[in-house]
Scaffold this active site. Structure first.
Site, PDB file in Angstrom:
ATOM      1  N   ALA A   1       0.850  -1.186   0.000  1.00  0.00           N
ATOM      2  CA  ALA A   1       0.000   0.000   0.000  1.00  0.00           C
ATOM      3  C   ALA A   1       0.884   1.234   0.000  1.00  0.00           C
ATOM      4  O   ALA A   1       2.087   1.163   0.240  1.00  0.00           O
ATOM      5  CB  ALA A   1      -0.935  -0.001   1.208  1.00  0.00           C
ATOM      6  N   LYS A   2       0.284   2.366  -0.262  1.00  0.00           N
ATOM      7  CA  LYS A   2       0.997   3.644  -0.176  1.00  0.00           C
ATOM      8  C   LYS A   2      -0.032   4.755  -0.072  1.00  0.00           C
ATOM      9  O   LYS A   2      -1.167   4.610  -0.544  1.00  0.00           O
ATOM     10  CB  LYS A   2       1.873   3.872  -1.413  1.00  0.00           C
ATOM     11  CG  LYS A   2       3.127   4.689  -1.126  1.00  0.00           C
ATOM     12  CD  LYS A   2       4.139   3.886  -0.322  1.00  0.00           C
ATOM     13  CE  LYS A   2       5.427   4.659  -0.086  1.00  0.00           C
ATOM     14  NZ  LYS A   2       6.437   3.838   0.609  1.00  0.00           N
ATOM     15  N   GLY A   3       0.367   5.849   0.536  1.00  0.00           N
ATOM     16  CA  GLY A   3      -0.514   7.002   0.645  1.00  0.00           C
ATOM     17  C   GLY A   3       0.254   8.273   0.391  1.00  0.00           C
ATOM     18  O   GLY A   3       1.489   8.287   0.381  1.00  0.00           O
TER      19      GLY A   3
END
Length: 549
Positions: A238-240
């Site tokens: 994941a990444k934000g």
């Protein structure tokens, strides 16, 4: 079915193959398309110049062009038109080079079936549409091309291949936050992308930078999937990110922005859902605010909702330096493999933030002479070596390397080309490209940043016998110790630093040895070998879980 008829250009010189392909397309009830056929590349290029072509079906061997030159010429004339290669050349290396060079798919005519052809066209058009707008970022294109190259080498099942090209879940938000004077409300865009939900909770950092967009975050999430799988961690990637320059914000503004961003994504994060961590532009303080905002909403403290937080709030010892330290563990293993004696060796470090500075510290502890460093403000060169302690003191006082007195200021381009044993890339993406790869003077290229080397540059480095420690392996020390922090949070049990470093080193070296063996046995570069190791693990998990319903 498409809303309107698609126009396909078939470039094929064999009349029997041309008729077969057109018959297969006509029989596909899920495609509404018309096909225009030409039998040489010159006529195909002339037709592409006129426009109105949605997709090219391209034979690589034609009367007036052969192999990759055919693809290059089509891409030069019509770079935005997607290309599916249809060829009799059943060559896995050629297939890998084709997708690396921009082909969306590579089908061998002797194995061609209507179902595979129709599906390849539909998936290609879908991908091309989604590459427009925010998906269309250099980082996401690089991540996809790296994956497709590895998929070609490993003969990845087409269903799995298409499933992994895009994230499984994406949230895009826009939200306001007050400036300190309370008279101005700033609205920014934020993102949280979860690439893979199959392996367990998702895991990945949060980046604050003015250039953050959906494509960049999606690329980073994809790379995080491969890192976790390569390390055998029970996470998906994941990444934000938030599109804002954190250096322009006061501490109070940064806190308000972080808390509002957390509130916007709170439904999809959690210790058993998705665990954020620091990345570019964020730090342990930002993670503390995120943890507190989440905990306030659920009514009790939840340390395991984030990693990379302060130790007093349940953070792990060794987390801050984990990526840089882990990179040096792998540099040691690579140097031993190459026969480089690190005591007395020379190194250049591009990037002097968290990763680069800790890598420099650990390298200096091994007796490596740091002859060059650089950050966004300047690059420095000292043939006799730089004092890492003095550099750290200077940055602590001035925040940047500019103005450091005991070295010659040089350009970033000159920094990368300094003759050295080890070049550490710990800054931004796309630093080593086809333009400068041949001029690099290192024996070992260690990637602490994400996506610092283009695929075309990889080929040049391989030809020049530069050993590349790829990013999904080289900078995986951070997520490894983040995993330890998450486990400690769930157990309410703190591990000593010696235990953390020992476990981190064991996991990283195991991944290095598996990657190195695969590279040698299959005659692959280290990046492709690492990707195949990771993709194989993800594929096994996906096949075992099956498809619902």
């Amino acid at each position: 079915m498409q809303d309107s008829s698609l126009h396909l250009l078939l470039v094929e010189d064999n009349p029997l193959h041309s008729k077969l392909i057109q018959r297969l397309l006509a029989a596909d009830t899920q495609l509404d398309c018309d096909v225009e056929a030409v039998d040489n590349l010159a006529d195909g290029l002339t037709r592409l110049v006129k426009g109105g072509v949605d997709l090219v079906l391209l034979d690589l061997v034609l009367p007036d062009s052969e192999e990759l030159e055919t693809l290059f010429r089509v891409r030069l004339v019509a770079p935005q038109v997607p290309v599916v290669v249809l060829t009799s050349l059943d060559d896995v290396k050629l297939a890998a080079r084709a997708v690396e060079s921009g082909a969306y798919d590579y089908l061998v005519k002797t194995h061609l079936k209507g179902v595979a052809l129709g599906r390849a066209i539909r998936y290609t058009l879908s991908r091309a549409r989604r590459r427009g707008g925010e998906w269309d970022s250099p980082m996401f294109r690089l991540a996809q091309q790296q994956f497709l190259k590895a998929a070609q080498y490993m003969g990845l099942d087409d269903n799995i291949r298409q499933r992994l090209l895009f994230p499984q879940r994406t949230q895009v938000v826009s939200f306001p936050f007050f400036r300190d004077d309370r008279s101005q409300v700033e609205t920014v865009f934020g993102y949280r992308v979860q690439h893979l939900l199959t392996m367990g909770p998702t895991k990945g950092g949060i980046r604050y930078h003015e250039d953050v967009d959906l494509g960049e975050v999606a690329a980073l999430a994809m790379w995080m999937t491969w890192k976790c799988a390569l390390m055998k961690l029970p996470f998906g990637g994941a990444k934000g990110g938030v599109g804002v320059d954190p250096t322009t914000l006061s501490d109070r503004e940064l806190q308000r922005l972080t808390r509002r961003y957390t509130a916007e994504i709170i439904e999809i994060i959690g210790p058993d859902k998705d665990i954020p961590a620091p990345d570019m532009g964020t730090d342990e303080r930002v993670m503390a605010w995120l943890m507190d905002t989440y905990s306030q909403q659920v009514g009790h403290a939840v340390p395991a909702v984030v990693t990379g937080k302060p130790v007093v709030l349940g953070g792990s010892l060794g987390r801050k330096e984990a990526t840089g330290r882990g990179l040096v563990y792998l540099i040691e293993a690579s140097a031993a493999h190459l026969g480089i004696e690190l005591a007395g060796a020379t190194a250049v470090v591009q990037g002097f933030g968290n990763v680069g500075s800790h890598a420099a510290i650990c390298l200096a502890d091994l007796g490596v002479r740091i002859i060059g460093v650089g950050d966004a403000s300047t690059s420095l060169h000292a043939p006799d070596g730089l004092s890492v302690e003095s550099l750290l003191a200077h940055v602590a006082e001035r925040r940047v390397l500019a103005g450091f007195p005991d070295a010659e200021a040089i350009s970033n381009a000159e920094l990368l080309e300094l003759p050295c044993d080890v070049l550490v890339l710990a800054a931004l993406q796309n630093q080593v490209t086809v333009e400068n790869a041949a001029r690099l003077g290192c024996r070992l290229l260690a990637e602490g940043a994400n996506g610092p080397t283009t695929l075309e540059a990889d080929d040049i480095l391989a030809d020049n016998e530069v050993f590349v420690l790829p990013d999904i392996l080289g900078n995986a020390g951070g997520v490894t110790v983040s995993y330890f922090e998450w486990v400690q949070g769930l157990q309410n049990l703190m591990w000593p630093l010696e235990e953390i470093n020992r476990r981190q080193k064991a996991i990283l070296l195991d991944a290095f040895e598996r990657t190195r063996r695969r590279a040698e046995e299959s005659h692959l570069d280290m990046r492709t070998a690492a990707l195949i190791e990771a993709i194989t693990r993800v594929t096994e998990a996906k096949l075992l879980r099956g498809v619902f319903p």
